[in-house]
Motif scaffolding. Structure first.
Motif, PDB file in Angstrom:
ATOM      1  N   LEU A 152       0.838  -1.188   0.000  1.00  0.00           N
ATOM      2  CA  LEU A 152       0.000   0.000   0.000  1.00  0.00           C
ATOM      3  C   LEU A 152       0.880   1.248   0.000  1.00  0.00           C
ATOM      4  O   LEU A 152       1.851   1.338   0.766  1.00  0.00           O
ATOM      5  N   VAL A 153       0.530   2.194  -0.857  1.00  0.00           N
ATOM      6  CA  VAL A 153       1.219   3.482  -0.916  1.00  0.00           C
ATOM      7  C   VAL A 153       0.222   4.543  -0.446  1.00  0.00           C
ATOM      8  O   VAL A 153      -0.879   4.638  -0.975  1.00  0.00           O
ATOM      9  N   TYR A 174      -1.370  -0.830  -4.350  1.00  0.00           N
ATOM     10  CA  TYR A 174      -2.624  -0.312  -3.807  1.00  0.00           C
ATOM     11  C   TYR A 174      -2.366   1.139  -3.399  1.00  0.00           C
ATOM     12  O   TYR A 174      -1.734   1.403  -2.386  1.00  0.00           O
ATOM     13  N   ALA A 175      -2.865   2.076  -4.209  1.00  0.00           N
ATOM     14  CA  ALA A 175      -2.663   3.500  -3.936  1.00  0.00           C
ATOM     15  C   ALA A 175      -3.836   4.024  -3.117  1.00  0.00           C
ATOM     16  O   ALA A 175      -4.961   4.129  -3.622  1.00  0.00           O
ATOM     17  N   VAL A 176      -3.596   4.323  -1.862  1.00  0.00           N
ATOM     18  CA  VAL A 176      -4.643   4.793  -0.957  1.00  0.00           C
ATOM     19  C   VAL A 176      -4.969   6.255  -1.274  1.00  0.00           C
ATOM     20  O   VAL A 176      -4.080   7.099  -1.338  1.00  0.00           O
ATOM     21  N   THR A 177      -6.260   6.552  -1.470  1.00  0.00           N
ATOM     22  CA  THR A 177      -6.662   7.868  -1.971  1.00  0.00           C
ATOM     23  C   THR A 177      -6.996   8.889  -0.881  1.00  0.00           C
ATOM     24  O   THR A 177      -7.172  10.070  -1.171  1.00  0.00           O
ATOM     25  N   GLY A 210      -7.691   3.087  -4.280  1.00  0.00           N
ATOM     26  CA  GLY A 210      -8.728   2.564  -3.401  1.00  0.00           C
ATOM     27  C   GLY A 210      -8.931   3.416  -2.172  1.00  0.00           C
ATOM     28  O   GLY A 210      -8.075   4.245  -1.836  1.00  0.00           O
ATOM     29  N   PHE A 211     -10.045   3.232  -1.495  1.00  0.00           N
ATOM     30  CA  PHE A 211     -10.550   3.937  -0.313  1.00  0.00           C
ATOM     31  C   PHE A 211     -11.521   5.051  -0.749  1.00  0.00           C
ATOM     32  O   PHE A 211     -11.126   6.033  -1.365  1.00  0.00           O
ATOM     33  N   GLY A 212     -12.783   4.861  -0.421  1.00  0.00           N
ATOM     34  CA  GLY A 212     -13.778   5.904  -0.628  1.00  0.00           C
ATOM     35  C   GLY A 212     -14.391   5.983  -2.003  1.00  0.00           C
ATOM     36  O   GLY A 212     -15.247   6.832  -2.248  1.00  0.00           O
ATOM     37  N   ILE A 230     -10.169  -0.052  -6.739  1.00  0.00           N
ATOM     38  CA  ILE A 230     -10.704  -1.025  -5.796  1.00  0.00           C
ATOM     39  C   ILE A 230     -11.894  -0.353  -5.118  1.00  0.00           C
ATOM     40  O   ILE A 230     -11.768   0.752  -4.587  1.00  0.00           O
ATOM     41  N   VAL A 231     -13.052  -0.986  -5.161  1.00  0.00           N
ATOM     42  CA  VAL A 231     -14.270  -0.413  -4.581  1.00  0.00           C
ATOM     43  C   VAL A 231     -14.767  -1.346  -3.488  1.00  0.00           C
ATOM     44  O   VAL A 231     -15.085  -2.511  -3.758  1.00  0.00           O
ATOM     45  N   GLY A 232     -14.824  -0.836  -2.253  1.00  0.00           N
ATOM     46  CA  GLY A 232     -15.201  -1.669  -1.124  1.00  0.00           C
ATOM     47  C   GLY A 232     -16.539  -1.340  -0.503  1.00  0.00           C
ATOM     48  O   GLY A 232     -17.511  -2.071  -0.680  1.00  0.00           O
ATOM     49  N   SER A 233     -16.617  -0.233   0.233  1.00  0.00           N
ATOM     50  CA  SER A 233     -17.819   0.076   1.013  1.00  0.00           C
ATOM     51  C   SER A 233     -19.082   0.107   0.156  1.00  0.00           C
ATOM     52  O   SER A 233     -20.142  -0.352   0.582  1.00  0.00           O
ATOM     53  N   LYS A 234     -18.994   0.654  -1.047  1.00  0.00           N
ATOM     54  CA  LYS A 234     -20.156   0.711  -1.940  1.00  0.00           C
ATOM     55  C   LYS A 234     -20.645  -0.698  -2.270  1.00  0.00           C
ATOM     56  O   LYS A 234     -21.860  -0.975  -2.210  1.00  0.00           O
ATOM     57  N   ILE A 235     -19.735  -1.589  -2.605  1.00  0.00           N
ATOM     58  CA  ILE A 235     -20.102  -2.963  -2.950  1.00  0.00           C
ATOM     59  C   ILE A 235     -20.647  -3.693  -1.725  1.00  0.00           C
ATOM     60  O   ILE A 235     -21.678  -4.388  -1.796  1.00  0.00           O
TER      61      ILE A 235
END
Length: 258
Positions: A152-153, A174-177, A210-212, A230-235
């Motif tokens: 993660l970056v 994984y680029a954290v936004t 990813g994130f948000g 990468i889409v998490g919370s929405k899914i």
């Protein structure tokens, strides 16, 4: 050392089909028996890979939606052992990636983990609370496996740090936004696109944001400067409130114009 297959798979996917979309789901949040159907539907809808969250009692990187999904899974008795046992009995047309906290994997036993995952579709691990400086606690166990240890970056990573992480990275970067936890409705920095472009410029492997990320507009914004999202919370939210088909439809709509 075995050649890892996740990076070449994603690179070929980029050539053949365009941008990458990886949904995150909490394994067992809606009942572990439903997991194979969720994986099949999301793969059919345009996911290039799927990130499977491992429920954990203290998920420091997760926002409220994913935290609740983890609690729902834990309340149903879902464990890493049960998840892997299920994965050993099923097939997947696309790679799976386990996202879990270090304690879960260490408690399971890393040698046992790599052995048990060898016959599954799992091709990568994301361990958000494992600093790069401590990856030697995990990496030697993965060396002879087909499991990529994904780095993660963050927004605070310097150019030198980005170069270090992307050089060491496997699978994808994984680029954290955002700074902080995952979740819906995040406000992004005005310099974020520039930051992502810098990571993309340096990285020898695919870069996913990813994130948000929770809308088709977000997806299009970030895929304009890196290789995918990468889409998490929405899914996770859609799977919980509206079901598997609704989550699949979101992926179709988000990816159809990429």
């Amino acid at each position: 050392m075995q050649t890892k297959t996740l990076t070449p798979y994603l690179q070929q996917y980029l050539k053949d089909k365009g941008k990458l979309f990886i949904p995150y789901i909490m394994a067992g949040a809606n009942g572990l028996e439903r997991l194979p159907q969720e994986i099949e539907e999301l793969a059919k809808s345009g996911a290039c890979a799927i990130e499977l969250g491992i429920p954990f009692s203290d998920p420091v990187a997760d926002g409220p939606v994913i935290q609740q999904a983890g609690l729902d899974a834990l309340c149903q008795g879902v464990t890493l052992k049960k998840i892997i046992r299920l994965l050993q009995t099923m097939s997947s047309d696309i790679p799976l990636i386990l996202m879990g906290y270090a304690n879960s994997f260490f408690h399971y036993g890393l040698e046992q983990l790599t052995d048990d995952l060898r016959t599954t579709a799992v091709k990568g691990l994301i361990i958000p609370d494992l600093p790069y400086e401590h990856q030697e606690l995990v990496a030697p166990f993965l060396a002879s496996s087909d499991l990529s240890l994904i780095q993660l970056v963050t927004l605070t990573s310097s150019r030198e740090r980005i170069a270090q992480l992307t050089t060491a990275g496997e699978g994808f970067v994984y680029a954290v936004t955002v700074n902080g936890t995952t979740g819906l409705g995040k406000t992004y920095s005005t310099s974020l696109n520039k930051h992502l472009a810098a990571i993309k410029e340096i990285s020898p492997i695919p870069v996913l944001a990813g994130f948000g990320i929770s809308s088709t507009e977000d997806v299009h914004r970030f895929t304009s400067v890196c290789d995918g999202v990468i889409v998490g919370s929405k899914i996770v939210s859609l799977l919980s409130s509206e079901g598997t088909q609704a989550a699949g439809q979101f992926i179709k709509q988000a990816t159809e114009s990429l």
